[in-house]
Design a protein around this motif. Structure first.
Motif, PDB file in Angstrom:
ATOM      1  N   LEU A 121      -3.988  14.218  10.201  1.00  0.00           N
ATOM      2  CA  LEU A 121      -3.043  12.665  10.105  1.00  0.00           C
ATOM      3  C   LEU A 121      -2.224  13.082   9.415  1.00  0.00           C
ATOM      4  CD1 LEU A 121      -5.334   9.985   7.733  1.00  0.00           C
ATOM      5  CD2 LEU A 121      -5.423   9.944   9.984  1.00  0.00           C
ATOM      6  N   ASP A 122      -0.982  12.610  10.722  1.00  0.00           N
ATOM      7  CA  ASP A 122       0.422  11.739  10.444  1.00  0.00           C
ATOM      8  C   ASP A 122       0.950  12.056   9.285  1.00  0.00           C
ATOM      9  OD1 ASP A 122       3.178  10.388  11.082  1.00  0.00           O
ATOM     10  OD2 ASP A 122       3.223  11.796  11.807  1.00  0.00           O
ATOM     11  N   LYS A 123       2.006  13.128   8.249  1.00  0.00           N
ATOM     12  CA  LYS A 123       1.845  12.587   7.142  1.00  0.00           C
ATOM     13  C   LYS A 123       2.137  11.070   6.855  1.00  0.00           C
ATOM     14  CE  LYS A 123       3.530  17.981   5.981  1.00  0.00           C
ATOM     15  NZ  LYS A 123       3.892  18.724   5.464  1.00  0.00           N
ATOM     16  N   SER A 124       2.971  10.789   7.454  1.00  0.00           N
ATOM     17  CA  SER A 124       3.165   8.963   7.571  1.00  0.00           C
ATOM     18  C   SER A 124       2.589   8.503   7.099  1.00  0.00           C
ATOM     19  CB  SER A 124       4.892   8.933   7.980  1.00  0.00           C
ATOM     20  OG  SER A 124       3.719   9.124   9.411  1.00  0.00           O
ATOM     21  N   VAL A 125       1.104   8.684   8.183  1.00  0.00           N
ATOM     22  CA  VAL A 125       0.081   7.940   7.774  1.00  0.00           C
ATOM     23  C   VAL A 125      -0.320   7.928   6.450  1.00  0.00           C
ATOM     24  CG1 VAL A 125      -2.669   7.550   8.894  1.00  0.00           C
ATOM     25  CG2 VAL A 125      -0.200   7.486  10.467  1.00  0.00           C
ATOM     26  N   THR A 126      -0.901   9.232   6.524  1.00  0.00           N
ATOM     27  CA  THR A 126      -0.974   9.680   5.435  1.00  0.00           C
ATOM     28  C   THR A 126      -0.804   9.370   3.314  1.00  0.00           C
ATOM     29  OG1 THR A 126      -2.039  11.903   6.214  1.00  0.00           O
ATOM     30  CG2 THR A 126      -1.712  11.889   3.646  1.00  0.00           C
ATOM     31  N   THR A 140       0.870   5.722   3.759  1.00  0.00           N
ATOM     32  CA  THR A 140       0.462   4.509   3.871  1.00  0.00           C
ATOM     33  C   THR A 140      -1.223   4.591   3.236  1.00  0.00           C
ATOM     34  OG1 THR A 140       1.983   4.558   5.460  1.00  0.00           O
ATOM     35  CG2 THR A 140      -0.273   2.730   5.596  1.00  0.00           C
ATOM     36  N   ILE A 141      -2.114   5.362   3.729  1.00  0.00           N
ATOM     37  CA  ILE A 141      -3.103   5.402   2.612  1.00  0.00           C
ATOM     38  C   ILE A 141      -3.336   6.078   1.420  1.00  0.00           C
ATOM     39  CG2 ILE A 141      -5.373   6.196   3.078  1.00  0.00           C
ATOM     40  CD1 ILE A 141      -5.198   6.974   6.240  1.00  0.00           C
ATOM     41  N   ILE A 142      -2.933   6.517   1.088  1.00  0.00           N
ATOM     42  CA  ILE A 142      -2.432   6.769  -0.113  1.00  0.00           C
ATOM     43  C   ILE A 142      -1.570   5.830  -1.129  1.00  0.00           C
ATOM     44  CG2 ILE A 142      -1.952   7.972  -2.663  1.00  0.00           C
ATOM     45  CD1 ILE A 142      -1.609  10.485  -0.057  1.00  0.00           C
ATOM     46  N   ASP A 143      -1.072   4.733  -0.944  1.00  0.00           N
ATOM     47  CA  ASP A 143      -0.011   3.927  -1.023  1.00  0.00           C
ATOM     48  C   ASP A 143      -2.073   2.821  -1.548  1.00  0.00           C
ATOM     49  OD1 ASP A 143       2.381   4.978  -1.140  1.00  0.00           O
ATOM     50  OD2 ASP A 143       2.755   4.109   0.453  1.00  0.00           O
ATOM     51  N   GLU A 144      -1.753   2.901  -0.140  1.00  0.00           N
ATOM     52  CA  GLU A 144      -3.539   1.761  -0.158  1.00  0.00           C
ATOM     53  C   GLU A 144      -4.959   2.031  -1.189  1.00  0.00           C
ATOM     54  OE1 GLU A 144      -6.300  -0.986   3.359  1.00  0.00           O
ATOM     55  OE2 GLU A 144      -4.297   0.561   3.734  1.00  0.00           O
ATOM     56  N   LEU A 145      -5.081   3.457  -1.703  1.00  0.00           N
ATOM     57  CA  LEU A 145      -5.923   3.879  -2.452  1.00  0.00           C
ATOM     58  C   LEU A 145      -5.673   4.064  -3.730  1.00  0.00           C
ATOM     59  CD1 LEU A 145      -6.622   7.382  -0.543  1.00  0.00           C
ATOM     60  CD2 LEU A 145      -8.156   5.257  -1.183  1.00  0.00           C
ATOM     61  N   GLU A 146      -3.692   3.872  -3.758  1.00  0.00           N
ATOM     62  CA  GLU A 146      -3.409   3.772  -4.756  1.00  0.00           C
ATOM     63  C   GLU A 146      -2.929   1.780  -5.437  1.00  0.00           C
ATOM     64  OE1 GLU A 146      -0.658   7.001  -6.714  1.00  0.00           O
ATOM     65  OE2 GLU A 146       0.397   5.046  -5.172  1.00  0.00           O
ATOM     66  N   LYS A 147      -3.639   1.107  -4.058  1.00  0.00           N
ATOM     67  CA  LYS A 147      -3.063  -0.476  -4.314  1.00  0.00           C
ATOM     68  C   LYS A 147      -4.665  -0.675  -4.916  1.00  0.00           C
ATOM     69  CE  LYS A 147      -3.317  -2.860  -0.951  1.00  0.00           C
ATOM     70  NZ  LYS A 147      -3.420  -3.652   0.196  1.00  0.00           N
ATOM     71  N   GLU A 175      -1.285  18.999   2.073  1.00  0.00           N
ATOM     72  CA  GLU A 175      -2.921  19.487   2.209  1.00  0.00           C
ATOM     73  C   GLU A 175      -3.533  18.047   2.937  1.00  0.00           C
ATOM     74  OE1 GLU A 175      -2.874  23.055  -1.022  1.00  0.00           O
ATOM     75  OE2 GLU A 175      -3.571  20.485  -2.001  1.00  0.00           O
ATOM     76  N   LEU A 176      -4.004  17.171   2.372  1.00  0.00           N
ATOM     77  CA  LEU A 176      -4.343  16.496   2.337  1.00  0.00           C
ATOM     78  C   LEU A 176      -4.089  15.470   3.897  1.00  0.00           C
ATOM     79  CD1 LEU A 176      -6.614  14.074   2.140  1.00  0.00           C
ATOM     80  CD2 LEU A 176      -5.121  12.569   1.402  1.00  0.00           C
ATOM     81  N   SER A 177      -3.263  15.677   4.189  1.00  0.00           N
ATOM     82  CA  SER A 177      -3.220  15.128   5.806  1.00  0.00           C
ATOM     83  C   SER A 177      -2.998  16.801   6.762  1.00  0.00           C
ATOM     84  CB  SER A 177      -1.157  15.351   5.852  1.00  0.00           C
ATOM     85  OG  SER A 177      -0.864  15.062   7.598  1.00  0.00           O
ATOM     86  N   ALA A 229     -20.136  -1.716   9.007  1.00  0.00           N
ATOM     87  CA  ALA A 229     -20.770  -1.659   8.481  1.00  0.00           C
ATOM     88  C   ALA A 229     -20.111  -2.085   7.080  1.00  0.00           C
ATOM     89  CB  ALA A 229     -21.111  -0.630   7.932  1.00  0.00           C
ATOM     90  N   ASN A 230     -18.946  -1.866   7.323  1.00  0.00           N
ATOM     91  CA  ASN A 230     -17.689  -1.912   6.370  1.00  0.00           C
ATOM     92  C   ASN A 230     -16.668  -3.252   5.932  1.00  0.00           C
ATOM     93  OD1 ASN A 230     -18.664  -0.289   3.990  1.00  0.00           O
ATOM     94  ND2 ASN A 230     -18.288   1.682   5.600  1.00  0.00           N
ATOM     95  N   ALA A 231     -17.264  -3.109   6.986  1.00  0.00           N
ATOM     96  CA  ALA A 231     -15.781  -5.148   7.394  1.00  0.00           C
ATOM     97  C   ALA A 231     -15.263  -5.915   5.913  1.00  0.00           C
ATOM     98  CB  ALA A 231     -17.002  -5.675   8.175  1.00  0.00           C
ATOM     99  N   ASP A 232     -16.125  -5.786   5.948  1.00  0.00           N
ATOM    100  CA  ASP A 232     -16.302  -6.867   4.453  1.00  0.00           C
ATOM    101  C   ASP A 232     -15.158  -6.467   3.477  1.00  0.00           C
ATOM    102  OD1 ASP A 232     -17.944  -4.485   3.898  1.00  0.00           O
ATOM    103  OD2 ASP A 232     -18.825  -5.744   2.140  1.00  0.00           O
ATOM    104  N   MET A 233     -15.169  -4.469   3.613  1.00  0.00           N
ATOM    105  CA  MET A 233     -13.821  -4.240   2.967  1.00  0.00           C
ATOM    106  C   MET A 233     -12.619  -4.291   3.766  1.00  0.00           C
ATOM    107  SD  MET A 233     -16.295  -1.188   0.971  1.00  0.00           S
ATOM    108  CE  MET A 233     -14.988  -0.892   0.165  1.00  0.00           C
ATOM    109  N   GLY A 234     -12.364  -4.660   4.735  1.00  0.00           N
ATOM    110  CA  GLY A 234     -11.650  -4.941   5.284  1.00  0.00           C
ATOM    111  C   GLY A 234     -10.853  -2.839   5.079  1.00  0.00           C
ATOM    112  N   LEU A 235     -11.137  -1.771   5.473  1.00  0.00           N
ATOM    113  CA  LEU A 235     -11.166  -0.297   5.489  1.00  0.00           C
ATOM    114  C   LEU A 235      -9.677  -0.424   6.268  1.00  0.00           C
ATOM    115  CD1 LEU A 235     -13.982   1.284   3.691  1.00  0.00           C
ATOM    116  CD2 LEU A 235     -11.698  -0.310   2.227  1.00  0.00           C
ATOM    117  N   ARG A 236      -8.772   0.285   6.853  1.00  0.00           N
ATOM    118  CA  ARG A 236      -8.363   0.916   6.900  1.00  0.00           C
ATOM    119  C   ARG A 236      -8.765   2.577   7.518  1.00  0.00           C
ATOM    120  NH1 ARG A 236      -3.733   2.942   7.965  1.00  0.00           N
ATOM    121  NH2 ARG A 236      -2.316   1.129   7.652  1.00  0.00           N
ATOM    122  N   SER A 237      -8.732   2.995   8.977  1.00  0.00           N
ATOM    123  CA  SER A 237      -9.191   3.987   8.986  1.00  0.00           C
ATOM    124  C   SER A 237      -8.921   4.948   8.693  1.00  0.00           C
ATOM    125  CB  SER A 237      -8.828   4.522  11.063  1.00  0.00           C
ATOM    126  OG  SER A 237      -9.341   4.957  11.158  1.00  0.00           O
TER     127      SER A 237
END
Length: 163
Positions: free
Chosen positions: A80-85, A87-94, A73-75, A46-54
């Motif tokens: 999720l593993d802290k390193s994955v978190t 990466t996700i935060i980096d993407e949210l900022e991007k 705390e979010l991790s 449903a969100n393929a148009d946004m290209g969201l990572r899991s």
């Protein structure tokens, strides 16, 4: 004892599977993961148009509900593993959906906040999630849905206590 009510998606259509779950059907973890995997697949489509990572949507939603939450705390909350978190935060900022700020309480940690654009995207994503889950939850009564949420919350609390 486990029953066999397996449905599978093939070619865009849903059909009953003749596959037995066997001993896996006796384990709640498998049954939960099976439902979660299907819901995640449908949400991703449903969100393929946004290209969201899991993990991006759930992380953004948790930050929105807990302004100033730390990365660790979010991790921990999203599992999720802290390193994955990171990466996700980096993407949210991007995307401009969230930002890190130095914590006013502890300058060594970052506090996370959702931006106005992140709030707009959350509204969009939650609407899509309601569509995806609504197609499944219609099979439950309101009381069953509430009971399911209560049971899942108790199970989560028990699992977290075990860690």
């Amino acid at each position: 004892m486990a029953t066999n009510s397996n449905l599978t998606a093939r070619g865009g259509e849903t059909e009953r599977s003749n596959l037995a779950l066997g001993r896996l059907g006796d384990f709640v973890g498998f049954r939960l993961r099976r439902v979660q995997n299907q819901l995640s697949r449908k949400f991703a489509a449903a969100n393929a148009d946004m290209g969201l990572r899991s993990g991006l949507f759930s992380s953004l939603a948790i930050v929105a509900a807990n302004p100033g939450i730390s990365q660790s705390e979010l991790s921990s909350e999203v599992g999720l593993d802290k390193s994955v978190t990171v990466t996700i935060i980096d993407e949210l900022e991007k995307y401009g959906w969230a930002e890190r700020r130095r914590s006013p309480d502890d300058r060594r940690r970052h506090a996370l906040y959702v931006t106005p654009e992140g709030d707009r995207q959350l509204d969009r994503l939650f609407a899509r999630m309601e569509e995806v889950e609504g197609a499944v939850l219609h099979s439950l009564t309101e009381a069953e849905h509430q009971m399911l949420n209560d049971v899942l919350d108790r199970m989560y609390d028990a699992v977290v206590r075990e860690l």
